[in-house]
Design a protein around this motif. Structure first.
Motif, mmCIF file in Angstrom:
data_model
loop_
_atom_site.group_PDB
_atom_site.id
_atom_site.type_symbol
_atom_site.label_atom_id
_atom_site.label_comp_id
_atom_site.label_asym_id
_atom_site.label_seq_id
_atom_site.Cartn_x
_atom_site.Cartn_y
_atom_site.Cartn_z
ATOM 1 N N PRO A 89 3.285 25.782 6.874
ATOM 2 C CA PRO A 89 3.245 24.932 7.890
ATOM 3 C C PRO A 89 3.246 23.628 7.374
ATOM 4 C CG PRO A 89 1.739 26.913 8.517
ATOM 5 C CD PRO A 89 2.184 26.983 7.171
ATOM 6 N N SER A 90 3.713 22.763 8.135
ATOM 7 C CA SER A 90 3.647 21.328 7.653
ATOM 8 C C SER A 90 2.308 20.673 7.988
ATOM 9 C CB SER A 90 4.784 20.331 8.504
ATOM 10 O OG SER A 90 4.468 20.156 9.826
ATOM 11 N N THR A 91 1.954 19.285 7.370
ATOM 12 C CA THR A 91 0.708 18.906 7.671
ATOM 13 C C THR A 91 0.781 18.666 9.329
ATOM 14 O OG1 THR A 91 1.684 16.670 7.237
ATOM 15 C CG2 THR A 91 0.184 17.970 5.597
ATOM 16 N N ASN A 92 1.713 18.293 9.868
ATOM 17 C CA ASN A 92 1.845 18.085 11.288
ATOM 18 C C ASN A 92 1.423 19.393 12.119
ATOM 19 O OD1 ASN A 92 1.952 15.418 11.166
ATOM 20 N ND2 ASN A 92 4.259 15.513 11.461
ATOM 21 N N GLU A 93 2.055 20.321 11.757
ATOM 22 C CA GLU A 93 1.925 21.566 12.449
ATOM 23 C C GLU A 93 0.217 22.160 12.055
ATOM 24 O OE1 GLU A 93 6.060 23.906 11.977
ATOM 25 O OE2 GLU A 93 4.873 23.680 10.187
#
Length: 122
Positions: free
Chosen positions: A35-39
């Motif tokens: 997952p991305s940091t935003n996720e």
């Protein structure tokens, strides 16, 4: 990955540990996108910078790598890096203090090894 974050250690460290645990248990494999940091931020309801700090730790340790514009992925050999890091931590946190205490109380090496092996025999 676990839903809960705990107050006993920094959040960014918990994010890194959750990714590591997922790699060790095989739920995230080498080459998989993470997952991305935003996720992470949305999922755990935290600041994206906090999630980014945890992810950047893993990048510095070469456990994950970033593909610009695509995402973050588990590096080849990541599982072995994590295992070696944990073995080193185990040695520092448990074995060295155990040996020091055994020396303080005059416990011979052979007796210490017998005590460690005792659990296997029961």
């Amino acid at each position: 990955m676990d839903l809960e974050l705990h107050e006993d250690k920094p959040i960014f460290q918990q994010i890194a540990e959750k990714v590591e645990a997922s790699i060790l248990d095989g739920s995230i494999k080498e080459g998989d996108r993470i997952p991305s940091t935003n996720e992470f931020a949305k999922y755990y309801q935290i600041n994206p910078a906090t999630a980014g700090k945890g992810i950047n730790q893993l990048v510095e340790q070469e456990i994950i790598y970033k593909k610009r514009g695509i995402g973050m992925f588990v590096a080849d050999g990541a599982r072995e890096i994590i295992l070696q890091k944990r073995k080193d931590d185990f040695y520092e946190k448990f074995i060295i203090p155990l040996k020091k205490e055994a020396t303080k109380i005059g416990l011979p090496r052979e007796t210490l090894l017998a005590l460690i092996s005792k659990e296997d025999q029961e």
